[in-house]
Structures are given as C-alpha cells and as structure tokens.
Design a protein around this motif. Structure first.
Motif, PDB file in Angstrom:
ATOM      1  N   GLU A   8       0.833  -1.208   0.000  1.00  0.00           N
ATOM      2  CA  GLU A   8       0.000   0.000   0.000  1.00  0.00           C
ATOM      3  C   GLU A   8       0.869   1.260   0.000  1.00  0.00           C
ATOM      4  N   ASP A   9       1.991   1.218   0.740  1.00  0.00           N
ATOM      5  CA  ASP A   9       2.889   2.380   0.747  1.00  0.00           C
ATOM      6  C   ASP A   9       3.525   2.579  -0.628  1.00  0.00           C
ATOM      7  N   GLU A  10       3.849   1.504  -1.311  1.00  0.00           N
ATOM      8  CA  GLU A  10       4.437   1.636  -2.644  1.00  0.00           C
ATOM      9  C   GLU A  10       3.416   2.215  -3.624  1.00  0.00           C
ATOM     10  N   ILE A  11       2.168   1.815  -3.489  1.00  0.00           N
ATOM     11  CA  ILE A  11       1.112   2.398  -4.338  1.00  0.00           C
ATOM     12  C   ILE A  11       0.962   3.881  -4.011  1.00  0.00           C
ATOM     13  N   VAL A  16       1.752   9.667  -5.296  1.00  0.00           N
ATOM     14  CA  VAL A  16       2.372  10.955  -4.960  1.00  0.00           C
ATOM     15  C   VAL A  16       3.293  11.404  -6.091  1.00  0.00           C
ATOM     16  N   ARG A  17       4.081  10.469  -6.607  1.00  0.00           N
ATOM     17  CA  ARG A  17       5.023  10.811  -7.687  1.00  0.00           C
ATOM     18  C   ARG A  17       4.267  11.375  -8.890  1.00  0.00           C
ATOM     19  N   ILE A  78       7.783   9.447   2.788  1.00  0.00           N
ATOM     20  CA  ILE A  78       7.772   9.124   1.355  1.00  0.00           C
ATOM     21  C   ILE A  78       7.448  10.368   0.533  1.00  0.00           C
ATOM     22  N   PHE A  79       6.495  11.151   1.001  1.00  0.00           N
ATOM     23  CA  PHE A  79       6.107  12.369   0.283  1.00  0.00           C
ATOM     24  C   PHE A  79       7.298  13.319   0.141  1.00  0.00           C
ATOM     25  N   GLU A  80       8.027  13.548   1.235  1.00  0.00           N
ATOM     26  CA  GLU A  80       9.176  14.456   1.156  1.00  0.00           C
ATOM     27  C   GLU A  80      10.278  13.881   0.270  1.00  0.00           C
ATOM     28  N   ASP A  81      10.459  12.574   0.327  1.00  0.00           N
ATOM     29  CA  ASP A  81      11.442  11.928  -0.554  1.00  0.00           C
ATOM     30  C   ASP A  81      11.084  12.189  -2.018  1.00  0.00           C
ATOM     31  N   LEU A  85      12.957  14.082  -5.230  1.00  0.00           N
ATOM     32  CA  LEU A  85      13.176  13.353  -6.486  1.00  0.00           C
ATOM     33  C   LEU A  85      12.552  14.087  -7.665  1.00  0.00           C
ATOM     34  N   ALA A  86      11.473  14.821  -7.420  1.00  0.00           N
ATOM     35  CA  ALA A  86      10.812  15.571  -8.491  1.00  0.00           C
ATOM     36  C   ALA A  86      11.477  16.917  -8.754  1.00  0.00           C
TER      37      ALA A  86
END
Length: 400
Positions: A8-11, A16-17, A78-81, A85-86
């Motif tokens: 679920e976290d990967e989804i 988010v990406r 994950i959001f901040e990561d 990355l973006a």
C-alpha cells in the motif's frame, strides 16, 4: 524491525510521484534541479505552495483540522522523498515546520484563524529570531527584551544569523518579558510584522557569495499584545516544542540523498585514464562508505518515525541525527569538489537569473559545487554546534 515499505505504501508513492509531477511547473523544476544555492528560491516557493495547497499537500504533517493530510509518519517521509526526487522547491520550513505547529498548539483561536491559512498557502515568508550575539546555542541568555505598555509590547534588541530576514514578511522572536525571574522563565514568544517601524535588517556576506543570513536590529518596535503566542514568560516551552517537533528534519536526509546522487553522477561522468572515477579505487571506496553511512542515517530516521523504544530523552535522537546529518552534508559536498579537481576552483556567483552553463568542459554539475562545499563547513555550527550536540548526548544518554 522490518522497514520494508508495504504494498500500500508503494502504491501511495506512485500516486504521490504522479501527482507531484503533474502539478510542478517545468520552469520551477528546472531552476531547482540546477540550483547552485543552499536554499530554494522564495519566489518559486510561494508559487509552488499555492499549487500544493490546492491539492491539499502543503502541510502534510499538520493535524487534519488545520489542513493536514492524516498520512502516517512513513507516508509523510515518502512524500518528502518524492518532493526531492521531483526537483520541487523545499518546504518553507520556518512557516510550515516551525511557527505553524507552535501556533496551532499554543496559539489562541484568533491567531490560528489569522495565520495558519496564510502559512498553509505560502503567502508569507517567515524568519526565526532566536539567536543573538553571545547567545547562539544558549537561548536562555538572550538579551532582546519586550516591555508591555498598554496593549502593545515595545521591543528592543538584536538578533543574528536570521535566515531570509531581508525578504521575510513575518518573524517569530524569543524576547525577555520578565527580568526578575530565572532566565528560562522570563522568555516570551512574539510574532512580529517585519515591516514594523524600528526594524533594521542587515544582510551578512557569506563565503559562498550568498547573503542569506542576516542581522536584525529592533529599536523601540511596537508589537500588538495580541501577537504574543501562549502565556507571557512561557516562550521557552514553545521554543523547546519547536526545536523538538521535527526531530528527524535535522538529519537533512533528503538533501544528503540528493547530493550523494549528484556525487555518484559526477563520478560516473568524469573519465580519467580511460575509466570513470567511480571505478577508481580511491573514489569507489569513498562513495561506498558515504552510501553506507547515509543508509545508516536513513534507517536511524525511520527508527524514530516508527517510534522505536530506546529509553532516552527525545532530545537524544534529535542531537544524534543533527550531528550525523551535518557531518554527511560536509562529506558529500567535499567529495563532489574532489571529483571535479581543478574545475572546482572556478569561481561562480549563484543567482536566480544566472543558469548553470552546460558546455563540454563545463557540464551543468560543475557550477556552485565548491561554493556549497565551503558554506557546508558551517553545518556543524548552525542549529546547535557539534560540541553542544555532544554535550546533550553525554548528559541525557550517558548521564555524564
């Protein structure tokens, strides 16, 4: 402990990406990707925060009733990561991560209604008025004072190392409001309009050719009493809450990850004696060590986010992460300069209107690397020196 992300976290990460890349303007992304400065452009930050707020993502760590997302600590991570990355601008840390939580925790209803929507929207730039000459890491010894006269405070004193004060709309200041009690008990937390008469801001030239840090002089500055956050004399409590609230941010984990990726890219691109520098024994070993150290630091951050029991005061984790994070900032920028060799000696003045050149001998990763490495020498000083962090660890973790 298992730190693998769930399905679920990967989804969530993929969602988010896709969401970030759909709303991030190309020109802002390109300026951020090529940045040669320590901090994100505040004009871009204002524009970016409006877009994030429209999506409900500008203050993910706040309680839902104030505009937060309700995400778990891991999903906020994950959001901040993904933000880094973006190549999105960084958070407006002083607003979203510092004064915002203080206001919704200690402020009254009027202050929440007035300031929180503006912070969430990125309308105003905030600065932090804590450090003073002679009171850098010892906030209890600060001398700026405020005297209550009728319905306003009269503030006099000086602050230093105040980031972005020259373009800040508002500042949150620690001031002495009672000189008759022990130092910590007489401190109050004031919100001050930086356009107020009596405020003088003087920018401080830095070794990397930026002037991001400032001195702030307050000469009979009138501040409405309604701008006091919390109880008079209880500002020390607000300051401690602020400094401990984001225990993991002091590791600069995402910044370190970005700069280590950049170092790896430079090492892969530069060829010497027929092979990339990343394959030379000297640099291969250093890169491997840095990547291992960063992985250990990231796991330490995740252990804090997972609320792993360790039996120490919360300040211990914050000090360890700050200590190792600042050392990583120095090590990752040092290896970038070493990889560039003599090309790293070329002077380059950073600026919004001076995009990094991209020529065969001067690829876009060259400009600014030495400037950032030089200013990083201060990373183990600001925000609490290495010596202060070690003293905290000695006292709280080992009882020395």
């Amino acid at each position: 402990m298992d730190f693998r992300y769930t399905e679920e976290d990967e989804i969530f990460r993929q969602d988010v990406r896709a969401g970030l890349r759909a709303i991030l303007p190309a020109d802002i992304r390109e300026r951020q990707r090529l940045t040669t400065t320590m901090n994100s452009d505040t004009h871009d930050q204002r524009d970016w925060f409006k877009l994030l707020d429209d999506k409900g993502w500008s203050v993910p760590a706040w309680p839902v009733e104030y505009g937060g997302t309700g995400w778990s600590a891991i999903r906020k991570y994950i959001f901040e990561d993904e933000m880094y990355l973006a190549s999105a601008p960084e958070f407006q840390w002083t607003g979203t991560h510092m004064v915002g939580p203080v206001i919704y925790t200690f402020g009254n209803d009027a202050q929440k209604a007035r300031f929180l929507p503006e912070i969430r929207r990125g309308t105003h730039i905030w600065c932090q008025g804590f450090s003073e000459p002679g009171s850098g890491s010892d906030l209890a010894s600060l001398r700026t004072h405020a005297k209550l006269e009728g319905d306003k405070y009269i503030v006099n004193g000086q602050k230093i190392w105040t980031s972005t004060a020259y373009e800040a709309d508002w500042g949150f200041f620690l001031v002495k409001t009672d000189l008759t009690v022990k130092p910590q008990a007489g401190i109050s937390f004031l919100l001050i309009d930086m356009k107020s008469p009596g405020i003088t801001v003087r920018r401080i030239p830095q070794i990397n050719d930026e002037e991001h840090l400032c001195e702030v002089f307050l000469d009979n500055v009138e501040v409405p009493a309604e701008n006091l956050v919390g109880t008079p004399g209880k500002g020390w409590t607000s300051a401690k809450f602020l400094l401990e609230h984001e225990r993991t941010s002091s590791a600069f984990i995402f910044w370190n990850k970005r700069e280590l990726r950049r170092a790896r890219m430079i090492a892969d691109d530069i060829v010497h004696d027929g092979r990339p520098l990343s394959q030379s024994p000297a640099f291969a070993g250093r890169l491997a060590r840095l990547e291992a150290d960063l992985a250990a630091l990231e796991w330490s951050v995740l252990r804090v986010l997972a609320n792993e029991s360790h039996g120490f005061d919360a300040s211990v984790a914050s000090s360890i992460l700050k200590l190792r994070g600042s050392e990583m900032q120095q090590a990752t920028t040092e290896i970038q300069v070493d990889l560039l060799a003599t090309r790293g000696l070329r002077a380059y003045v950073p600026g919004r209107d001076q995009p990094a050149p991209s020529l065969p001998d001067w690829p876009e990763y060259v400009p600014g690397r030495t400037a950032i490495a030089t200013i990083m020498r201060a990373a183990t000083l600001y925000g609490g020196t290495k010596q202060v962090q070690k003293n905290i660890l000695a006292k709280l973790a080992f009882g020395l």
